[in-house]
Design a protein around this motif. Structure first.
Motif, PDB file in Angstrom:
ATOM      1  N   MET A   1       0.841  -1.195   0.000  1.00 54.28           N
ATOM      2  CA  MET A   1       0.000   0.000   0.000  1.00 54.28           C
ATOM      3  C   MET A   1       0.873   1.240   0.000  1.00 54.28           C
ATOM      4  O   MET A   1       1.886   1.283   0.680  1.00 54.28           O
ATOM      5  N   SER A   2       0.497   2.217  -0.787  1.00 58.68           N
ATOM      6  CA  SER A   2       1.283   3.444  -0.704  1.00 58.68           C
ATOM      7  C   SER A   2       0.357   4.644  -0.514  1.00 58.68           C
ATOM      8  O   SER A   2      -0.722   4.709  -1.092  1.00 58.68           O
ATOM      9  N   VAL A   3       0.769   5.543   0.352  1.00 59.00           N
ATOM     10  CA  VAL A   3       0.017   6.764   0.617  1.00 59.00           C
ATOM     11  C   VAL A   3       0.873   7.891   0.086  1.00 59.00           C
ATOM     12  O   VAL A   3       2.063   7.945   0.394  1.00 59.00           O
ATOM     13  N   SER A   4       0.322   8.745  -0.711  1.00 58.21           N
ATOM     14  CA  SER A   4       1.197   9.821  -1.186  1.00 58.21           C
ATOM     15  C   SER A   4       0.790  11.151  -0.566  1.00 58.21           C
ATOM     16  O   SER A   4      -0.392  11.482  -0.482  1.00 58.21           O
ATOM     17  N   ILE A   5       1.800  11.839  -0.076  1.00 57.90           N
ATOM     18  CA  ILE A   5       1.597  13.134   0.576  1.00 57.90           C
ATOM     19  C   ILE A   5       2.444  14.149  -0.172  1.00 57.90           C
ATOM     20  O   ILE A   5       3.627  13.897  -0.435  1.00 57.90           O
ATOM     21  N   ASP A   6       1.852  15.266  -0.513  1.00 57.03           N
ATOM     22  CA  ASP A   6       2.589  16.292  -1.258  1.00 57.03           C
ATOM     23  C   ASP A   6       3.058  17.380  -0.291  1.00 57.03           C
ATOM     24  O   ASP A   6       2.240  18.117   0.251  1.00 57.03           O
ATOM     25  N   LEU A   7       4.366  17.440  -0.062  1.00 57.72           N
ATOM     26  CA  LEU A   7       4.913  18.473   0.812  1.00 57.72           C
ATOM     27  C   LEU A   7       5.728  19.484  -0.003  1.00 57.72           C
ATOM     28  O   LEU A   7       6.619  20.141   0.537  1.00 57.72           O
ATOM     29  N   SER A   8       5.440  19.585  -1.305  1.00 54.68           N
ATOM     30  CA  SER A   8       6.182  20.584  -2.085  1.00 54.68           C
ATOM     31  C   SER A   8       5.797  21.975  -1.566  1.00 54.68           C
ATOM     32  O   SER A   8       4.650  22.221  -1.201  1.00 54.68           O
ATOM     33  N   GLY A   9       6.784  22.842  -1.483  1.00 55.99           N
ATOM     34  CA  GLY A   9       6.565  24.172  -0.906  1.00 55.99           C
ATOM     35  C   GLY A   9       6.823  24.199   0.595  1.00 55.99           C
ATOM     36  O   GLY A   9       6.899  25.261   1.202  1.00 55.99           O
ATOM     37  N   LYS A  10       6.971  23.016   1.227  1.00 58.89           N
ATOM     38  CA  LYS A  10       7.252  22.956   2.664  1.00 58.89           C
ATOM     39  C   LYS A  10       8.756  22.851   2.900  1.00 58.89           C
ATOM     40  O   LYS A  10       9.506  22.409   2.021  1.00 58.89           O
ATOM     41  N   THR A  11       9.178  23.236   4.101  1.00 60.45           N
ATOM     42  CA  THR A  11      10.609  23.217   4.438  1.00 60.45           C
ATOM     43  C   THR A  11      10.839  22.491   5.759  1.00 60.45           C
ATOM     44  O   THR A  11      10.013  22.576   6.674  1.00 60.45           O
ATOM     45  N   ALA A  12      11.965  21.794   5.839  1.00 57.59           N
ATOM     46  CA  ALA A  12      12.267  21.026   7.060  1.00 57.59           C
ATOM     47  C   ALA A  12      13.744  21.134   7.406  1.00 57.59           C
ATOM     48  O   ALA A  12      14.594  21.276   6.519  1.00 57.59           O
ATOM     49  N   LEU A  13      14.035  21.056   8.696  1.00 55.54           N
ATOM     50  CA  LEU A  13      15.411  20.908   9.165  1.00 55.54           C
ATOM     51  C   LEU A  13      15.502  19.576   9.895  1.00 55.54           C
ATOM     52  O   LEU A  13      14.709  19.311  10.808  1.00 55.54           O
ATOM     53  N   VAL A  14      16.448  18.729   9.474  1.00 54.11           N
ATOM     54  CA  VAL A  14      16.664  17.430  10.127  1.00 54.11           C
ATOM     55  C   VAL A  14      18.024  17.473  10.809  1.00 54.11           C
ATOM     56  O   VAL A  14      19.062  17.666  10.163  1.00 54.11           O
ATOM     57  N   MET A  15      18.016  17.268  12.121  1.00 51.34           N
ATOM     58  CA  MET A  15      19.255  17.312  12.905  1.00 51.34           C
ATOM     59  C   MET A  15      19.602  15.904  13.384  1.00 51.34           C
ATOM     60  O   MET A  15      18.789  15.274  14.063  1.00 51.34           O
ATOM     61  N   GLY A  16      20.776  15.382  13.000  1.00 53.95           N
ATOM     62  CA  GLY A  16      21.215  14.089  13.526  1.00 53.95           C
ATOM     63  C   GLY A  16      21.178  12.940  12.542  1.00 53.95           C
ATOM     64  O   GLY A  16      20.636  11.875  12.852  1.00 53.95           O
ATOM     65  N   VAL A  17      21.737  13.159  11.344  1.00 48.75           N
ATOM     66  CA  VAL A  17      21.908  12.033  10.411  1.00 48.75           C
ATOM     67  C   VAL A  17      23.396  11.688  10.373  1.00 48.75           C
ATOM     68  O   VAL A  17      24.214  12.479   9.911  1.00 48.75           O
ATOM     69  N   ALA A  18      23.740  10.507  10.891  1.00 42.23           N
ATOM     70  CA  ALA A  18      25.143  10.091  10.898  1.00 42.23           C
ATOM     71  C   ALA A  18      25.464   9.231   9.679  1.00 42.23           C
ATOM     72  O   ALA A  18      26.548   9.319   9.114  1.00 42.23           O
ATOM     73  N   ASN A  19      24.509   8.392   9.281  1.00 46.95           N
ATOM     74  CA  ASN A  19      24.722   7.523   8.111  1.00 46.95           C
ATOM     75  C   ASN A  19      23.370   6.968   7.640  1.00 46.95           C
ATOM     76  O   ASN A  19      22.316   7.378   8.136  1.00 46.95           O
TER      77      ASN A  19
ATOM     78  N   LEU B   1      10.192  28.007   8.498  1.00 45.60           N
ATOM     79  CA  LEU B   1      10.367  26.560   8.677  1.00 45.60           C
ATOM     80  C   LEU B   1       9.009  25.913   8.988  1.00 45.60           C
ATOM     81  O   LEU B   1       8.239  26.439   9.789  1.00 45.60           O
ATOM     82  N   ASP B   2       8.739  24.775   8.332  1.00 46.58           N
ATOM     83  CA  ASP B   2       7.505  24.040   8.631  1.00 46.58           C
ATOM     84  C   ASP B   2       7.755  22.885   9.596  1.00 46.58           C
ATOM     85  O   ASP B   2       6.938  22.622  10.471  1.00 46.58           O
ATOM     86  N   TYR B   3       8.889  22.182   9.424  1.00 47.30           N
ATOM     87  CA  TYR B   3       9.109  20.961  10.199  1.00 47.30           C
ATOM     88  C   TYR B   3      10.514  20.935  10.788  1.00 47.30           C
ATOM     89  O   TYR B   3      11.491  21.244  10.102  1.00 47.30           O
ATOM     90  N   LEU B   4      10.592  20.550  12.057  1.00 45.24           N
ATOM     91  CA  LEU B   4      11.882  20.412  12.734  1.00 45.24           C
ATOM     92  C   LEU B   4      11.998  18.985  13.274  1.00 45.24           C
ATOM     93  O   LEU B   4      11.115  18.521  14.006  1.00 45.24           O
ATOM     94  N   VAL B   5      13.078  18.302  12.900  1.00 42.69           N
ATOM     95  CA  VAL B   5      13.295  16.914  13.343  1.00 42.69           C
ATOM     96  C   VAL B   5      14.550  16.887  14.213  1.00 42.69           C
ATOM     97  O   VAL B   5      15.657  17.170  13.746  1.00 42.69           O
ATOM     98  N   HIS B   6      14.369  16.546  15.489  1.00 41.27           N
ATOM     99  CA  HIS B   6      15.478  16.436  16.446  1.00 41.27           C
ATOM    100  C   HIS B   6      15.750  14.943  16.623  1.00 41.27           C
ATOM    101  O   HIS B   6      14.925  14.226  17.204  1.00 41.27           O
ATOM    102  N   SER B   7      16.860  14.459  16.078  1.00 35.03           N
ATOM    103  CA  SER B   7      17.180  13.024  16.133  1.00 35.03           C
ATOM    104  C   SER B   7      18.572  12.866  16.736  1.00 35.03           C
ATOM    105  O   SER B   7      19.470  12.288  16.126  1.00 35.03           O
ATOM    106  N   ILE B   8      18.717  13.382  17.954  1.00 31.18           N
ATOM    107  CA  ILE B   8      20.024  13.546  18.594  1.00 31.18           C
ATOM    108  C   ILE B   8      20.002  12.963  20.002  1.00 31.18           C
ATOM    109  O   ILE B   8      19.063  13.223  20.760  1.00 31.18           O
TER     110      ILE B   8
END
Ligand code: NAP
Length: 262
Positions: free
Chosen positions: A1-19, A88-95
């Protein structure tokens, strides 16, 4: 099953990608697939090469070094967010981080220095990043972080990190109560064990991983991809009525008090 969400025009900051195994990357992949523009922050130059490799071929992305415990780095990072995105629309803290010694021994022997480091990096940085992001976050904006069930129940060796995760979950509620007035939501995802660099630093993680899968009603562990899908729900308008919550994606292992074979 696939759900498609359109976030074009939105902005995000993702903190904490090591690999490629990082939960932050699983979340970023969902955002990128939905057409979101994404900025990434990484702690040290050591990780930049890995991140650049992951982002090769992606448009609408940028990277910036930022130690989340440094006010100067956070000021520069959110200055960059303003320059690149305007808002900014979305902030991801993965730290998260705790010194290995604090997880190797007894909880009783936790030093004040290790306590402060674990709580500072793993919980306080959610407060400081939200403060820096506050004026940039647009109405309808959403913040997520990553937590673990050792905040609620004792997981041997998780030690001070369990306390840090309890602080993170309480922090989520306090931030949600204040940021809701600006129509910004704050939630935290409680993920089951997943094989990442951070997880490998937990003594006995392999056993923890196997036991969680055995106990889980689904008979397996949840996957990083499933964390990414929950993140997409919580960040996007799909989760518009939810804030201040700790939401589990762990194949159900946290609901089990014990497992008895028939
Ligand atoms: P990961 O790939 O090692 O990601 C952790 C990230 O935190 C790394 O990029 C690390 O950078 C960064 N970090 C640590 N200290 C930092 C600082 N002072 N400033 C900026 N960044 C810093 O491991 P992960 O498992 O995906 O962890 C992401 C989140 O998921 C953490 O909050 C973790 O507790 C949570 N979580 C993980 C699991 C699991 O089983 N893996 C389960 C539940 C929750 P460096 O590599 O440079 O230190």
């Amino acid at each position: 099953m696939s759900v498609s969400i359109d976030l074009s025009g939105k902005t995000a900051l993702v903190m904490g990608v090591a690999n490629a195994r990082s939960l932050g990357w699983a979340i970023a992949q969902q955002l990128l697939a939905a057409g979101c523009r994404v900025g990434f922050s990484y702690q040290g130059e050591r990780l930049k090469g890995e991140l650049d490799k992951l982002l090769a071929g992606h448009e609408n992305v940028w990277t910036q070094q930022a130690d989340a415990t440094s006010e100067d780095d956070l000021s520069a990072l959110f200055g960059r967010v303003k320059d690149e995105f305007g808002g900014l629309d979305y902030l991801v803290h993965s730290i998260a981080f705790a010194p290995r010694a604090a997880m190797d021994g007894r909880f009783l022997d936790t030093t004040e220095a290790d306590w402060n480091t674990a709580l500072n990096v793993s919980a306080y940085t959610l407060v400081s990043t939200c403060r820096h992001a506050e004026t940039l976050l647009r109405p309808g904006g959403s913040v997520i972080s990553l937590t673990y069930h050792a905040s609620q129940k004792v997981v041997p060796k998780y030690n001070v990190m369990g306390v840090a995760k309890a602080a993170l979950e309480a922090t989520t509620r306090y931030l949600a109560s204040e940021m809701g007035a600006a129509d910004v939501r704050v939630n935290t995802i409680s993920a089951g064990p997943m094989r990442t660099i951070a997880a490998r630093s937990i003594p006995g993680f392999g056993t923890m991983y196997e036991k969680a899968a055995e106990a889980a009603p689904l008979g397996r562990n949840a996957t990083p991809d499933e964390v990414g899908k929950l993140a997409l729900f919580l960040l996007s308008d799909l989760g518009s009525g939810m804030t201040g919550q700790t939401v589990y994606v762990d194949a159900g292992s946290s609901i089990m008090a014990m497992k008895i074979e028939n």
